[in-house]
Design an enzyme around this catalytic site. Structure first.
Site, PDB file in Angstrom:
ATOM      1  N   CYS A   1       2.479 -11.371 -16.959  1.00  0.00           N
ATOM      2  CA  CYS A   1       2.926 -10.805 -15.687  1.00  0.00           C
ATOM      3  C   CYS A   1       4.397 -11.184 -15.605  1.00  0.00           C
ATOM      4  O   CYS A   1       4.745 -12.346 -15.864  1.00  0.00           O
ATOM      5  CB  CYS A   1       2.146 -11.415 -14.526  1.00  0.00           C
ATOM      6  SG  CYS A   1       2.847 -10.990 -12.904  1.00  0.00           S
ATOM      7  N   CYS A  14       6.598  -4.306 -15.542  1.00  0.00           N
ATOM      8  CA  CYS A  14       5.427  -4.773 -14.808  1.00  0.00           C
ATOM      9  C   CYS A  14       4.235  -4.626 -15.753  1.00  0.00           C
ATOM     10  O   CYS A  14       3.976  -3.530 -16.264  1.00  0.00           O
ATOM     11  CB  CYS A  14       5.246  -3.897 -13.569  1.00  0.00           C
ATOM     12  SG  CYS A  14       3.713  -4.181 -12.689  1.00  0.00           S
ATOM     13  N   HIS A  59       6.248 -11.736 -13.239  1.00  0.00           N
ATOM     14  CA  HIS A  59       6.568 -12.766 -12.247  1.00  0.00           C
ATOM     15  C   HIS A  59       6.424 -14.179 -12.845  1.00  0.00           C
ATOM     16  O   HIS A  59       7.122 -15.100 -12.432  1.00  0.00           O
ATOM     17  CB  HIS A  59       5.614 -12.691 -11.041  1.00  0.00           C
ATOM     18  CG  HIS A  59       5.931 -11.616 -10.048  1.00  0.00           C
ATOM     19  ND1 HIS A  59       5.696 -10.292 -10.289  1.00  0.00           N
ATOM     20  CD2 HIS A  59       6.447 -11.683  -8.791  1.00  0.00           C
ATOM     21  CE1 HIS A  59       6.045  -9.587  -9.213  1.00  0.00           C
ATOM     22  NE2 HIS A  59       6.505 -10.407  -8.296  1.00  0.00           N
ATOM     23  N   ASP A 105       9.555  -2.743 -11.120  1.00  0.00           N
ATOM     24  CA  ASP A 105       8.420  -3.666 -10.971  1.00  0.00           C
ATOM     25  C   ASP A 105       7.928  -3.541  -9.531  1.00  0.00           C
ATOM     26  O   ASP A 105       8.569  -2.895  -8.695  1.00  0.00           O
ATOM     27  CB  ASP A 105       8.873  -5.117 -11.254  1.00  0.00           C
ATOM     28  CG  ASP A 105       7.730  -6.118 -11.059  1.00  0.00           C
ATOM     29  OD1 ASP A 105       6.629  -5.868 -11.564  1.00  0.00           O
ATOM     30  OD2 ASP A 105       7.933  -7.148 -10.377  1.00  0.00           O
ATOM     31  N   SER A 106       6.811  -4.208  -9.240  1.00  0.00           N
ATOM     32  CA  SER A 106       6.292  -4.196  -7.867  1.00  0.00           C
ATOM     33  C   SER A 106       7.214  -4.973  -6.914  1.00  0.00           C
ATOM     34  O   SER A 106       7.179  -4.764  -5.715  1.00  0.00           O
ATOM     35  CB  SER A 106       4.896  -4.829  -7.849  1.00  0.00           C
ATOM     36  OG  SER A 106       4.976  -6.150  -8.345  1.00  0.00           O
ATOM     37  N   GLU A 147       6.784 -14.396  -4.764  1.00  0.00           N
ATOM     38  CA  GLU A 147       7.419 -13.455  -3.827  1.00  0.00           C
ATOM     39  C   GLU A 147       7.883 -14.174  -2.549  1.00  0.00           C
ATOM     40  O   GLU A 147       8.795 -13.730  -1.882  1.00  0.00           O
ATOM     41  CB  GLU A 147       6.453 -12.316  -3.470  1.00  0.00           C
ATOM     42  CG  GLU A 147       6.206 -11.332  -4.599  1.00  0.00           C
ATOM     43  CD  GLU A 147       7.345 -10.333  -4.841  1.00  0.00           C
ATOM     44  OE1 GLU A 147       7.981  -9.913  -3.861  1.00  0.00           O
ATOM     45  OE2 GLU A 147       7.592  -9.995  -6.016  1.00  0.00           O
TER      46      GLU A 147
HETATM   47  N1  DGL Z   1       5.023  -8.310 -12.043  1.00  0.00           N
HETATM   48  C1  DGL Z   1       3.878  -7.481 -12.185  1.00  0.00           C
HETATM   49  C2  DGL Z   1       3.153  -7.667 -13.462  1.00  0.00           C
HETATM   50  O1  DGL Z   1       3.811  -7.928 -14.447  1.00  0.00           O
HETATM   51  C3  DGL Z   1       3.067  -7.186 -10.970  1.00  0.00           C
HETATM   52  C4  DGL Z   1       2.571  -8.302 -10.158  1.00  0.00           C
HETATM   53  C5  DGL Z   1       1.930  -7.790  -8.913  1.00  0.00           C
HETATM   54  O2  DGL Z   1       2.574  -7.034  -8.198  1.00  0.00           O
HETATM   55  O3  DGL Z   1       0.773  -8.139  -8.685  1.00  0.00           O
HETATM   56  O4  DGL Z   1       1.972  -7.498 -13.567  1.00  0.00           O
END
Ligand code: DGL
Length: 266
Positions: free
Chosen positions: A186, A75, A188, A12-13, A154
């Protein structure tokens, strides 16, 4: 020849993919898992498709060099923009996080009005709308970008009062639409699930793309007879920057002490 003990590679990011990691760990305690968080380049959700594809390809090649047996793109932004390219170039199975949630929504006939919460790049790609409408043309879909959610998470601030204020800012105007289901598009966002639920109310079903993806990984490995049934698998965490912050936040989220963290810069 592949063998069951080879690790699952997941990326993931940043921290978001840990919600997928957590779900994977719960379902498959015996699997060896390598997690990569691209903490040097987070967020992906505001970047161009070209950048997200380049980052995703670099990380995938790196994980392939670690002899993974399956790649999990934990992600949504990478899944929306880079999945097809990755699948073309990678020899191991590649699981993204979008189609498992799409399948979960479509499996329930009660679902007619769907809200997708995702990053700006995922929303702009219309990946969710396209896949949902391909399965069911009658679904009414509204996609909402929530670009402030990722930085809040984050920074480890999901529990702060201002986090709820921001969630309200994005979601309260949408409440009157009476959605049947909402996808946290997402990885996150499950970390804000409690607050999102408080704001949207109990009637809307929340579909968590992370949990759905973990089920899909289980199914794929089961079908390939590649599940590792050992008692306790190992886990390895790799980030592209700021290991201390990752260690603290990831340890808290997963309820484990991360003793060792590797750094890989591109
Ligand atoms: N967690 C990621 C997603 O599912 C990326 C969020 C990000 O880095 O902007 O899209």
């Amino acid at each position: 020849m592949m063998n069951k003990k080879q690790p699952i590679g997941i990326f993931d990011s940043g921290f978001g993919g840990l919600t997928v990691f957590k779900a994977l760990r719960k379902l498959m305690p015996g699997e060896n898992i390598i997690y990569f968080g691209d903490t040097a380049r987070v967020p992906y959700g505001t970047k161009s498709a070209d950048s997200v594809i380049e980052f995703s390809e670099q990380i995938s090649s790196y994980l392939i060099s670690k002899k993974i047996k399956i790649l999990v793109v934990a992600c949504n932004t990478s899944s929306a923009l880079a999945l097809e390219k990755l699948r073309k170039n990678i020899k191991v199975p590649v699981i993204g996080v979008i189609s498992p949630s799409v399948n979960a929504v479509c499996a329930n006939v009660q679902n007619k009005k769907i809200l997708i919460l995702a990053t700006t790049s995922t929303v702009n790609s219309r990946a969710y709308s396209k896949q949902l409408n391909k399965k069911n043309k009658k679904l009414l879909i509204y996609e909402k970008a929530c670009p402030l959610f990722v930085p809040i998470i984050e920074e480890g601030c999901a529990g702060k009062t201002f986090a709820k204020q921001i969630v309200k800012e994005y979601l309260l105007p949408l409440k009157k639409n009476k959605f049947d289901a909402m996808i946290l598009g997402c990885t996150h966002y499950p970390m804000l699930k409690k607050v999102i639920k408080e704001v949207m109310g109990k009637k809307v079903t929340i579909i968590n793309s992370s949990a759905q993806a973990a089920k899909e990984v289980y199914k794929k490995l089961f079908d390939l007879n590649m599940l590792n049934k050992s008692k306790k698998g190992f886990e390895q965490f790799i980030v592209s920057d700021d290991p201390k912050k990752f260690m603290a936040l990831a340890g808290k989220l997963l309820n484990i002490e991360i003793k060792k963290l590797e750094i890989k810069r591109f």
